[in-house]
Structure formats: structure tokens, C-alpha cells
Design an enzyme around this catalytic site. Structure first.
Site, mmCIF file in Angstrom:
data_model
loop_
_atom_site.group_PDB
_atom_site.id
_atom_site.type_symbol
_atom_site.label_atom_id
_atom_site.label_comp_id
_atom_site.label_asym_id
_atom_site.label_seq_id
_atom_site.Cartn_x
_atom_site.Cartn_y
_atom_site.Cartn_z
ATOM 1 N N SER A 50 1.035 -0.723 0.420
ATOM 2 C CA SER A 50 0.030 -0.073 0.434
ATOM 3 C C SER A 50 0.851 1.140 0.112
ATOM 4 O O SER A 50 0.033 2.845 -0.516
ATOM 5 C CB SER A 50 -0.868 0.060 1.365
ATOM 6 O OG SER A 50 -0.672 0.606 2.523
ATOM 7 N N LYS A 124 0.787 5.281 6.774
ATOM 8 C CA LYS A 124 -0.301 5.701 5.900
ATOM 9 C C LYS A 124 0.034 6.503 6.045
ATOM 10 O O LYS A 124 1.060 7.381 7.169
ATOM 11 C CB LYS A 124 -1.421 5.479 5.858
ATOM 12 C CG LYS A 124 -2.230 4.516 6.046
ATOM 13 C CD LYS A 124 -2.464 3.751 4.721
ATOM 14 C CE LYS A 124 -3.507 1.650 5.223
ATOM 15 N NZ LYS A 124 -3.017 0.966 3.639
#
Length: 264
Positions: A50, A124
Site C-alpha cells: 500500500s 499510511k
């Protein structure tokens, strides 16, 4: 001259035996490691793709990247800023069982003192902070924060801008959701004490977008926000494999010039 009395012998200091010294040193090292993990630094591994291309992990990768997270930046009222790459605990349902698994055996003991990467966390990039309004996307495929387009070319994966809408369709968990409108969404203002986060690999990141309510959806109980209290710290260095060692920054100034939220 009168003879002087001899001084009484001082008791000799007792030296620890070698095995006792070894145990003492090990205990001191463990205490220091626990203190460092709790207040200063902690190691983590990247469990998925990700955050590619900057941070690599998941299937097809020979060895998941290891990163160091520092905590003092968020001391004394400090909070994550736009562009920070952060590690945070699962807000609930963001990780599957495999990703949520903690190290086992001897590795679990090392993880407790910060000497081995621990599981159950996500990595993230912060896109929105309290008060921000995030829109996707302008005609160039760029995210906008408070009306300012963000040039993310310095850290996004190839083709990520063009695929941002497609990724939203792929990761949205609601079966049967109408796809129309998902390529043009706005979220915010971000509530106080919350963050809006995205992965750099927008084509393969179950991030805040996956937990947004679909346009027109009623009685939605999902939340795209990450509570600041769940943030462990800020990623500042990729340390392993050594061939990929690098500093991790805030996105090369991509978020410079973003106006303050309205009403702040």
C-alpha cells in the site's frame, strides 16, 4: 617521635562474578530497550504494497521493508502534519487476520522491547488534519486539500493519480454500491483529534477511502478517520534491507501552501 598507629584496612569491594555481571548487563539492556520503545524509537515492518514505491512489502517482495518510527515529534501537544508517514494501531476492521497477526515465539519477546517489528499496525500518509476538506479529484487527477491541488508525483506510485477513482471502487467494501459518483468525492471537515490517511499506492491501499460512506448512502456507520490517539509515531527512516536505506520525509514540500481550514 611517637610511632603512628597503622590505618585500619579498608574492606575490599566485592566483585560480581562473570555470570552475575552478564545477567546485570542483560537486565540493564532490556530496561533501556523498553524505555526507548515506549518513548523514543520503535521498529516496524511493511506488511503490504500500500505504500509503494517508497516502502515495499507484501506478496512478491523478497523481504518486507523495515522502518524506524520516532515518537518525540508528537510530544507536548505536537500532532501529525499533512504529508507525515505515520504508523497507527488498527482503528477496527482495517486489517485482515493475517495482517493483524503479531510475531510469535522468540520474536514476540523481542517485539515487546522494540527489538523486532510488531504487527497489528498500519502505515499510511496523512492527507487531512483537523478542519481540512479533501476532494478527489481535479481534472489532472490530483487530490485537493482546502481547495489546493497537491502535487504528489514525488511519492505516488506510477499511474496512481489516474487510478485514484478506480482504487476507490475496488476497495469500497459495500456490495452493490452504485459506482456513479465515486470518482468525484469530497470528505470533511476532518473532526478534531482525527486524521484522513491514504496509501501512496492508490491502486492497492485499503485506507480512509475504504471506510467512507458511498455518495447518497443513508444510515452509514462507517468512519474514514484515524484517531490521533492511535498514532504510534512518525516514520523517519527505512533501515532494512540496507540497499534501500533512506530517510523518509514529508513528501518533498507537496503540502506546502495548503491554506488553513475555514474557521480556524
Amino acid at each position: 617521635m611517637e610511632p603512628t598507629a597503622s590505618e585500619p584496612e579498608r574492606p575490599r569491594r566485592k566483585h560480581l562474578r562473570a555470570w552475575q555481571e552478564t545477567i546485570l548487563l542483560v537486565v540493564i539492556a532490556l530496561v533501556l530497550a523498553i524505555v526507548i520503545k515506549a518513548f523514543f524509537l520503535q521498529a516496524f515492518y511493511i506488511p503490504s504494497a500500500s505504500m509503494e514505491p517508497g516502502l515495499q512489502g507484501g506478496p512478491g517482495v523478497k523481504q518486507n521493508d523495515r522502518v524506524l518510527v520516532e515518537k518525540p515529534s508528537y510530544w507536548f501537544g505536537g500532532s501529525p502534519q499533512r504529508g507525515d508517514v505515520i504508523v497507527f494501531s488498527d482503528p477496527g476492521g482495517w486489517l485482515d487476520a493475517e495482517e493483524d497477526a503479531a510475531p510469535s515465539g522468540f520474536a514476540s519477546l523481542l517485539a515487546k522491547v522494540g527489538l523486532y517489528p510488531s504487527g497489528g499496525h498500519l502505515v499510511k500518509r496523512v492527507i487531512g488534519t483537523p478542519g481540512d476538506v479533501i476532494h478527489c479529484c481535479n481534472t489532472k487527477g490530483q487530490i485537493e486539500v482546502n481547495g489546493k491541488a497537491i502535487d504528489e508525483d514525488g511519492f505516488l506510485s506510477d499511474g496512481a493519480k489516474q487510478a485514484q477513482c478506480d482504487a476507490m471502487l475496488q476497495v469500497h467494501p459495500k456490495p452493490g454500491t452504485k459506482l456513479a459518483g465515486l470518482c468525484d468525492w469530497t470528505v470533511g471537515p476532518v473532526p478534531a483529534g482525527k486524521l484522513f490517511v491514504l496509501g501512496d499506492n492508490r491502486t492497492d491501499s485499503a485506507d480512509s477511502r475504504a471506510h467512507m460512506c458511498a455518495p447518497g448512502e443513508t444510515h452509514c456507520t462507517q468512519s474514514p478517520w484515524v484517531d490521533e490517539s492511535l498514532v504510534v509515531g512518525k516514520v523517519f527512516s527505512l533501515v532494512w534491507p540496507k540497499s534501500r536505506w533512506s530517510w523518509i520525509g514529508r513528501g518533498g514540500g507537496a503540502f506546502d501552501g495548503v491554506p488553513a481550514p475555514k474557521g480556524s
